[in-house]
Write a protein that holds these residues in place. Structure first.
Motif, PDB file in Angstrom:
ATOM      1  N   ALA A 718      48.093  54.071  29.501  1.00  0.00           N
ATOM      2  CA  ALA A 718      48.075  54.834  30.750  1.00  0.00           C
ATOM      3  C   ALA A 718      48.265  56.323  30.491  1.00  0.00           C
ATOM      4  N   ASN A 722      45.388  59.171  31.256  1.00  0.00           N
ATOM      5  CA  ASN A 722      45.738  60.184  32.259  1.00  0.00           C
ATOM      6  C   ASN A 722      45.407  61.594  31.811  1.00  0.00           C
ATOM      7  N   LEU A 731      42.984  52.808  31.366  1.00  0.00           N
ATOM      8  CA  LEU A 731      43.879  52.548  32.486  1.00  0.00           C
ATOM      9  C   LEU A 731      43.667  51.144  33.037  1.00  0.00           C
ATOM     10  N   GLU A 735      46.589  48.149  33.077  1.00  0.00           N
ATOM     11  CA  GLU A 735      47.049  47.375  34.239  1.00  0.00           C
ATOM     12  C   GLU A 735      46.912  45.874  33.993  1.00  0.00           C
ATOM     13  N   LEU A 789      53.193  53.658  34.451  1.00  0.00           N
ATOM     14  CA  LEU A 789      52.101  53.255  35.332  1.00  0.00           C
ATOM     15  C   LEU A 789      52.374  53.652  36.774  1.00  0.00           C
ATOM     16  N   THR A 793      49.756  56.066  38.590  1.00  0.00           N
ATOM     17  CA  THR A 793      48.935  55.468  39.648  1.00  0.00           C
ATOM     18  C   THR A 793      49.565  55.568  41.031  1.00  0.00           C
TER      19      THR A 793
END
Length: 941
Positions: A718, A722, A731, A735, A789, A793
């Motif tokens: 992540a 980013n 990403l 997840e 995360l 997010t």
């Protein structure tokens, strides 16, 4: 009486015994009182008295006693005058010594003598320091101290410095001409306006130092004020406001209406000064110039500008001031010696110097503003309650450790060869100490967590800080320590605490700790790869016994054993982030170069898919095999391949991380490229097991075995997704993997994932397969990825997953003295306790959970890069700090050094060994000598 001839010859006749002839005899000493002398003296006194009119007309009276009293009175007056003058001279000398003593107690900075930059002319400077010196207080030794202090600060940072009126014809007011403060304020304001108008083409900022304020130069950062000011400008611009109205930044001192003023040289700032001058006679504004309300009122009354915002900074440790109080201050002329009576305000200044000097020595002001406390009012009630619950958990865990290892409420376990160092971990059930690193791992690991969770004013943080700074805990143990863990926990903990507090003493300890590593496990290795274990010794402030013992240990280890020839990839390659940060902060490349050599060496053995061998022989510098992985032994090395470029590339650089690394050398660029190979190759092909029945779930695994340690991978992916444009698919994979870790937690009775366990593609666990471990050891990797995360997010589902972990901790792991692990997460009761609270639990697990529920901008991922041990390192540390030369001089100062305790136990052991050897040698000598004498005697016979 004797004859007169005898008197004229100053001799007396010799008295001889009868019938004794004496020839050439030496003269005897004269007799003290002779009748003839008494007669002559009496006649002389009578003649004097007759000429003066007799005894009755004498000034002293009619007797010899009166005459004596007159003479005594004259002598008393002379002696009194002499004593008074002598006392005045002594007081003058003592006063000068007192001033010197007061200034010596005030922090004297070593870099003052190293300032070689010439003074910057005003017409070439963008920032000007303006200081007006009037009054007796600025003459002599104290005035010289004030002027040199400010001048050196200006020269050090490339600012212009003005401490008197330019050629405008303004005459400085003398102390006896100052009848009220308005004349002083008017004069200063007029001077500032003149300065800003004359040099408005180049001067952007003017720092007004109040004439009664002493600038403590290392702790006052104009850059901080300007940085905060620019942030305010950007905020006003984003809100479509006229940012030209922002013109002032006020740094307030602990004393009322005292401090410094940073003025922006723009039309608004100059107009504000004009308004104040024009309205001075009517509104008496500048009688209270430092009052925010007065300045705002001056602007509002004229209705020229809607607002002139003042940025108030209550930084109580940046400035020292002493107001001139009392009516007698105007009596003294400049340059005159003054008897400083106890009620004189000059003593207030000297006492303040000494007081602040001691305060700064014990608790220096931060090198940059400390991390601001979170504003919890912006959170929802549920989230606020969760944040406060995590604060309570941090406090409970620290209290349990402190009670056992610091307060010794339980029976203290015996410790040898380093008994002054607290234990590393605590066994909460048994209430016993647990040592394995031998350098107080929990104290160092928890330091930044306590500052973040409870604040620097909390008792818990002060206790930990006092323990770290009170003695040399970093390199005075005589036990061999694990090099890799020492760097992550001790060095990383000190640098993380420095990043959130700005305490230069912690930076000094971190540098000493790194120097100890370089002088022991790095220096004792024949290659660039460090030893796995070694005995450290303090780089400064230690007796020669530490160094001798360390060298003896290294010699004995290599001469008689083959220990510590092997090391893991993480053990040799996880120093880069901490070393890069230290080099970046100090402006020294030596630490970065050490890390670069290791990275280049191990990267040379990478496979085509980016796999780097996991096991190494440090004696030859070659890998034991070409097998690599992402789990234990390799995880932090792969993690730092991404985080070092994140630290190097600040927020002001390009958004594309790969493009940014091209500006910072081939090593950093190579690290990011190697990370990309691993993320695209082995991570997906060898360490990811997708669930057949649910494509949204994937398990981090190694050879079909799920590892709790591998749950750090989702957070790492992540982070990479980013900040880099070519990591778009990372990403999505992150997840999936975090859901896989969550699925493993949900399959257990305790809502904890196992340490490692076999899984199949359906996601079912095989508890009976060999090589599995169903225990839970308070690991932080899962909650670390949840935190990252959520921050990347913004999905609240990750907060709910984290709260489930915390509820399980409270239900299954909490004890009276902290938290413990569980032996079997699939047992409804946990299968028993793993009686250990490792240092990473407070450093990582509780910290990530706390930040998960804190404000989103609290310890932001844009401002900090977390080490593998969750210690936050500031990205913009260089922009927020002073010049590198000052930092290097400051941390090398003796006030930052703590002398290592004398190793009495080692000394005693050495003394006993020497005594035994000497006794044996003496006994053998006597036996040999006796035998030799016997043989000699026999041969002679």
């Amino acid at each position: 009486g004797e004859s007169s001839s005898s008197h004229n010859n100053n001799t007396l006749p010799l008295h001889r015994a009868p019938d004794v002839v004496v020839s050439a005899a030496p003269p005897l000493p004269p007799i003290a009182c002779s009748q003839n002398r008494i007669t002559k003296n009496s006649s002389r006194r009578r003649k004097r008295n007759s000429r003066s009119g007799g005894y009755k007309s004498s000034v002293c009276g009619s007797s010899v006693v009166a005459q004596f009293r007159q003479c005594q009175a004259h002598q008393v007056i002379q002696i009194t005058v002499f004593v008074v003058l002598l006392l005045l001279l002594i007081l003058m000398g003592l006063d000068r010594l007192w001033v010197q003593h007061s200034l010596s107690l005030y922090p004297k900075y070593h870099h003052l003598a190293k300032v070689t930059q010439p003074a910057v002319p005003v017409h070439q400077a963008k920032i000007v320091i303006a200081s007006l010196h009037e009054g007796w207080k600025y003459h002599g030794l104290l005035g010289q101290f004030l002027r040199e202090n400010k001048q050196s600060y200006a020269n050090q940072h490339g600012y212009a410095y003005v401490d008197s009126f330019p050629e405008e014809g303004l005459v400085p007011l003398q102390p006896w001409q100052i009848t009220d403060n308005r004349a002083v304020y008017y004069k200063k304001t007029r001077f500032l306006l003149y300065l800003m108008e004359r040099y408005q083409s180049n001067v952007e900022w003017v720092l007004w130092i109040d004439a009664d304020a002493i600038l403590t130069q290392p702790y006052l950062s104009i850059e901080d004020r300007i940085h905060e000011f620019q942030q305010r400008l950007q905020h006003e611009t984003n809100n479509n406001n006229n940012n030209q109205d922002l013109c002032l930044a006020w740094a307030e001192d602990s004393q009322p209406n005292a401090g410094i003023l940073l003025i922006r040289n723009n039309p608004t700032g100059r107009e504000l000064l004009r308004i104040a001058l024009h309205t001075w006679e009517d509104t008496d504004v500048f009688q209270r110039f430092t009052d925010q309300a007065s300045l705002t009122t001056a602007v509002h009354q004229n209705k020229t500008y809607r607002d002139c915002s003042l940025l108030l900074q209550k930084d109580y440790a940046t400035l020292l001031q002493s107001r001139v109080r009392g009516p007698q201050s105007w009596l003294w002329q400049p340059g005159h010696w003054i008897l400083h009576l106890p009620n004189h305000n000059y003593l207030e200044l000297l006492s303040s110097l000494k007081m602040v000097g001691r305060r700064m020595e014990l608790s220096p002001s931060p090198m940059f503003p400390q991390l601001e406390r979170p504003f919890l009012e912006q959170l929802s009630e549920a989230r606020k309650d969760r944040f406060q619950a995590l604060q309570g958990a941090v406090r409970h865990a620290w209290k349990g450790y402190a009670d056992v290892c610091l307060h010794y409420t339980n029976n203290k376990s015996p410790k040898y060869l380093g008994s002054h160092i607290p234990c590393d971990d605590v066994s909460p059930v048994a209430g016993l100490e647990h040592d394995w690193l031998y350098h107080a791992a929990t104290v160092h690991d928890s330091l930044d967590t306590l500052a973040i969770a409870l604040g620097t004013e909390s008792d818990e943080y002060k206790e930990a800080l006092g323990m770290v700074l009170g003695q040399d805990l970093q390199a005075s143990s005589l036990q061999p320590t694990k090099t890799f863990e020492y760097s992550l926990r001790i060095v990383g903990g000190l640098l993380g605490a420095f990043s959130v507090t700005g305490d230069v003493r912690l930076l000094s300890r971190a540098k000493d700790a790194v120097d100890s590593l370089l002088q022991s496990p790095f220096a004792s290795s024949p290659t660039v790869l460090p030893r796995m274990y070694d005995v450290l010794f303090p780089p400064r402030g230690a007796s020669i016994l530490y160094r001798a013992y360390s060298r003896m240990y290294q010699w004995g280890r290599d001469a008689f054993t083959s220990e510590h020839h092997l090391n893991s990839l993480a053990g040799v390659g996880s120093f880069s982030l901490e070393f890069y940060f230290l080099s970046k902060t100090l402006g020294l490349d030596s630490y970065r170069q050490v890390a670069d050599k290791i990275t280049q060496h191990v990267a040379a053995y990478q496979g085509k898919d980016g796999t780097v061998p996991s096991s190494w022989n440090v004696m030859t510098g070659k890998p034991l095999s070409l097998h690599g992985g992402l789990g234990s032994g390799s995880d932090s090395f792969v993690e730092y391949l991404l985080k070092v470029p994140l630290l190097v590339c600040t927020s002001s650089d390009d958004n594309d991380l790969l493009a940014c690394t091209q500006k910072h050398g081939s090593v950093v660029q190579g690290m990011l490229e190697l990370y990309g190979k691993i993320a695209q190759g082995p991570l997906r092909s060898q360490h990811t097991v997708s669930k057949e029945l649910d494509a949204s779930i994937a398990y981090p695994a190694d050879n079909g075995i799920y590892h709790q340690l591998l749950c750090f991978v989702p957070g790492m992916l992540a982070l990479g997704a980013n900040v880099s444009v070519d990591r778009e698919g990372d990403l999505e994979l992150a997840e999936k993997l975090i859901r896989g870790c969550h699925d493993m937690h949900e399959q257990s009775f305790t809502d904890f994932g196992p340490e490692k366990i076999h899984i199949n593609r359906a996601g079912a666990v095989n508890k009976k397969a060999t090589g599995g471990d169903p225990s839970y050891l308070l690991r932080p990797e899962y909650v670390e990825s949840l935190f990252i995360l959520y921050r990347t997010t913004g999905k609240e589902e990750y907060q709910e997953m984290g709260w489930e972990v915390f509820e399980s901790l409270e239900r299954y792991c909490k004890t009276d003295l902290g938290y413990t692990g569980l032996k079997d997460v699939y047992d409804p009761k946990g299968g028993g306790r793993v009686d250990d609270m490792p240092s990473y639990f407070v450093a990582e697990t509780l910290k990530y959970l706390l930040l998960l529920f804190g404000p989103d901008d609290f310890v932001s991922l844009k401002d900090f890069v977390f080490t593998t041990e969750a210690h936050p390192l500031r990205v913009d540390v260089v922009d927020r700090m002073r010049a590198h030369a000052y930092i290097q001089a400051e941390i090398s100062n003796d006030k930052c050094a703590v002398h290592a305790p004398f190793p009495w136990q080692l000394f005693g052991v050495i003394l006993i060994v020497i005594s035994c050897v000497s006794g044996i040698a003496w006994s053998m000598r006597k036996m040999w000598w006796g035998k030799y004498r016997y043989n000699t005697k026999k041969l002679t016979q």
